[in-house]
Scaffold this active site. Sequence first.
Site, mmCIF file in Angstrom:
data_model
loop_
_atom_site.group_PDB
_atom_site.id
_atom_site.type_symbol
_atom_site.label_atom_id
_atom_site.label_comp_id
_atom_site.label_asym_id
_atom_site.label_seq_id
_atom_site.Cartn_x
_atom_site.Cartn_y
_atom_site.Cartn_z
ATOM 1 N N HIS A 49 0.818 -1.208 0.000
ATOM 2 C CA HIS A 49 0.000 0.000 0.000
ATOM 3 C C HIS A 49 0.860 1.270 0.000
ATOM 4 O O HIS A 49 0.580 2.226 -0.702
ATOM 5 C CB HIS A 49 -0.914 -0.026 1.216
ATOM 6 N N HIS A 95 -10.838 2.584 -1.360
ATOM 7 C CA HIS A 95 -11.092 2.152 0.015
ATOM 8 C C HIS A 95 -11.881 0.854 -0.063
ATOM 9 O O HIS A 95 -12.946 0.714 0.521
ATOM 10 C CB HIS A 95 -11.823 3.240 0.809
#
Lengths: 738, 80, 80, 222
Positions: A49, A95
């Site tokens: 990430h 998300h």
Amino acid sequence: MTAPHTAITPELVREHGLNEAEYARIQELLGRDPNIVELGIFSVMWSEHCSYKSTRFHLKKLPTSAPWVIQGPGENAGIIDVGDGDVCVFKMESHNHPSFIAPFQGAATGVGGIMRDVFTMGARPVASLNALRFGEPSHPKTKHLVSGVVEGIGSYGNCMGVPTVGGEVNFHSTYNGNNLVNAMCVGMAKADKIFYSAARGSGNPVVYVGSKTGRDGIHGATMASAEFNEDSEEKRPTVQVGDPFTEKLLLEACLELMATDAIIAIQDMGAAGLTSSSAEMADKGDSGIEIDLDKVPQRETNLTAYEMMLSESQERMLAVLKPGREAEAERIFKKWELDFSVIGFTTDTHRLVVKHKGEIVADMPVTALSDAAPLYERPYITRAPASGTPEFDATRPVMTSLLKLLGTPDLCSKRWVWEQYDYTVMGDSVQQPGGDAAVVRIHGTQKGLAMSTDVTPRYCKADPREGAKQAVAESYRNITAVGATPLALTDCLNFSNPEKPEAMGEIVNGIEGMGEACRALDYPIVSGNCSLYNETQGEGILPTPTVGGVGLLKNIARMATIAFKRDNDAILVIGETKGHLGQSVYLREIEGKEEGACPPVDLKLEKKHGKFVRGLIEAGKLDTVHDVSDGGLLVAVAEMALASGIGAVLRTNYDPADFIPTMFGEDQGRYLVALPEKKADAVITAAAKAGIYVRHLGFTGAVSEMGEPVLQGVGLPAVGLETLRSAHENWLPSYMNN
Amino acid sequence: MKARVFVTLKNGVLDPQGKAIGHALNNLGFGSVGEVRQGKLIELALTGSDEAKARADLKEMCEKLLANTVIEKYEIEITA
Amino acid sequence: MKARVFVTLKNGVLDPQGKAIGHALNNLGFGSVGEVRQGKLIELALTGSDEAKARADLKEMCEKLLANTVIEKYEIEITA
Amino acid sequence: MKAAVVVFPASNCDRDAAVALEQITGHKPQMVWHADSEVPEVDLIVLPGGFSYGDYLRCGAMAGQSHVMRAVKEKAEQGVRVLGICNGFQVLTETHMLPGVLMRNAALKFVCKPVGLTVTETQSVFTRHYKAGQRVEFPVAHGEGNYVADTETLDRLEGEGRVVFKYAPGENPNGSERDIAGILNDKRNVLGLMPHPERVCDPLLGGTDGKAMFESLLEALS
Ligand SMILES: Nc1ncnc2c1ncn2[C@@H]1O[C@H](COP(=O)(O)OP(=O)(O)O)[C@@H](O)[C@H]1O
Ligand SMILES: [Mg+2]
């Protein structure tokens, strides 16, 4: 103080998502074993990430500059020049995982996070968009996810008072266990008031502002962290709760502080919170940072250093101020009833040093977290693209198919979604949801920003390279269709497991295809984000490289929309219709087949057609335009009719063998335009002169004997617009309400 | 039978509503108010008289619908 | 001291949210569920140890802010 | 006409209201911060839309308790005109400056769309530029606009000509009783309404039906 003394075992290392080689590298970089706080910091900074370790190598292939690009990837958001001293700041982010576990909060905090990325650069957010993918409608979780995600996006954006003006929603079984929530935010700033995250200089105060820190969203190491904290699970929510009220205050407070010249650098605390914000700011500023965790505003008692460094509590920012300006800044944040604390200072040591209760709990070179982060050129396989021209039943009645298509989950109206978003707040939404691109007027001017989010995952599955090109091309077309010049893109690369060579092949080809299209269309990528490992039980999602495009409309008075404007307008199709049915919605929904080659994208033609259409709109010769995409020509005509309540009659050359492909094929590079008949000839001549294929498809204004507007043509029995409308409008509300 | 279900945020989960209410009460002059948390109260009328069964059912309702156990906890009370 | 305040709609005031929950529970197969009403649960930490004073304060908080007495009623419980 | 717009934390239509007022009156309104305990000498006070205090607990409840609202209430008692739009309407009911309450939309969802309204009362400083029975279109954008009051109150409101806007037949977006969209207080100087007139003062934004309200005020208060 217990945390730093926890023994580092191989299990602990594994639970932090680090492999043996990576751990050995950490030991080498530090010249010793890390303690648990440092392990946690490395774990998040070296995560996929934060470090983009699987994609960094390939992302370099994307074009990121143009004369109008002020800031490309690498900052909190990209920035482009829109003239007259104004700049546009934008980015998209995923998300996905949080929105699957807690759809409302996951989606809400996704919106909150991307807004912070934009206002941390000095911009006031002026528009939000999103791109959503859910599992099959019949899957037991889908409805609940749709409902929660849409409500979450709405609740955050509405409270912030930022209009949510566009997006897309699709359904496919590969998203059953992995829905995608990609949120985009677009903001406006002054060219001479842009803020960056480089924490330059030494001895400058580092301040923490916003909400207090709690144990929110400390990822990865649940079991490991349980070892050094008895009350584990209940105290350790992996999903954060958003507080849009506090974010709205944070936005206003930050903009107020930004109006002074007290700030050296500022950055939001997003993923990996305090850790990544401090490390990245020091790295960019070529400095070091020392922070004292005792000064961090805390919501809970007994937070450990590990927890504070890894917390993902929302609505927080880190800033570096000019020395002596602390009191002034504090006054502003107190006025907005927000926490404010000087938690450290910049140094010239190039180290990140963290103190807690008088002890140093972490001390590491900043570059160990950034430049030294792992970089993988993972092996990949390029699958042969799906090919062939699928069979279809040429006897199916076209109008029946049209009615069915308009009522499918992917093609139906998404009104049920956008009516839950305040798309008119701020008083500048000149083109609202339902068109090709949303247009928001640049406040106080006659210019507009056109925006759209796009990708066609089924094409990307069939051929990752061509599919990614198509995403960029469709974005270019949607922006063009309102009359704007496409300027730049943000992206959200949603893929499955990069450790599988086939999936990695989708990533590499996707990025390369995207880059090729961006270059050809002068449409660079200025910001973005990757979301990998989207797979459940070994099945990956369709490759979904979403792009969010922004364009500039020079004069909103000359904006085009999809709605027919008048009766008796000639309807023209710009671009050739060959009847490409492979991977079309028609094939999937009517024939039940997901096969064949996806439609090829001719980037030269895209550019040529785009320029031609834009030129006509800018010259005030054209006010009705719609690009032809999912569902093909007939679906596009129906959408134009429905948007206006004006019918149409098509001059179709009814030949059963290619009638269906002509009506429903998804050939690229096409626009439908409508204009008064006496002006149409000039356009046809101009197109012919430019070597652009154009066809006169029919006329607007057909009505039945009863006077009801209809859609009709040779081989197309008249169908009332109200019949089409109910098919188009009813699917989503009736699905959601039953 | 009548039951009450209390759904509240787990400890440690941010409660923006509770925070704002606490703040407002302090501003109104209620200085004695410390932390405030807001939850949901769901009152249900149930047919049948088997309390154990009702409890089991309610537990299932909470797990399936009434609470999002990722961030919320619940408490069940049979009132009549 | 700790207190709980329950704020619920007055009888006769329509509660579409409660109705929707009831409906969803029935759809999930909980046939025993009849009427459902949804209210708010507010948990407060209070300083001081005078229970009578706390009750009086809480009543005032309810009247002033926590409940809209046009449609809502409240109940106060001192728990610890 | 001098106007003020109150700004609560997380008000978000304060700018929209200010833009509309300036466009029609030619003057920038004064912006008044929620923590101020005084409101300047003005002819009109606007309570704008938004999510004051996050709309936590109940919409408008906390704003109703703010310092500035005490001052607004006093001014209203002195006869100063007060216009509450959307969240502003919710604040007005929470402070009992208008009767009734605004509950969650019947469909339980936030709703943003243009809605047809009937102007049911033109004998007011807010609506004299409309024609009685005129159909206008304003956007709504709210989650809690479902107007509820007891029968007696509703009868009184209607009987006294204090229901100023109703949703057009079949277009009620929130389930409000008797399709009520906007009401006056008994002194007729305070108007609260859920739809947003300030968002329809510019043809590029979907219409100009809201202009007549500000023009009515301008004429009455200049
Ligand atoms: N999630 C959403 N939020 C807001 N608007 C949406 C959403 N999904 C779809 N829309 C709107 O619906 C319209 C049609 O969407 P789509 O079919 O994806 O457009 P296109 O094919 O032109 O990209 C667009 O105006 C789009 O912005
Ligand atoms: Mg389009």
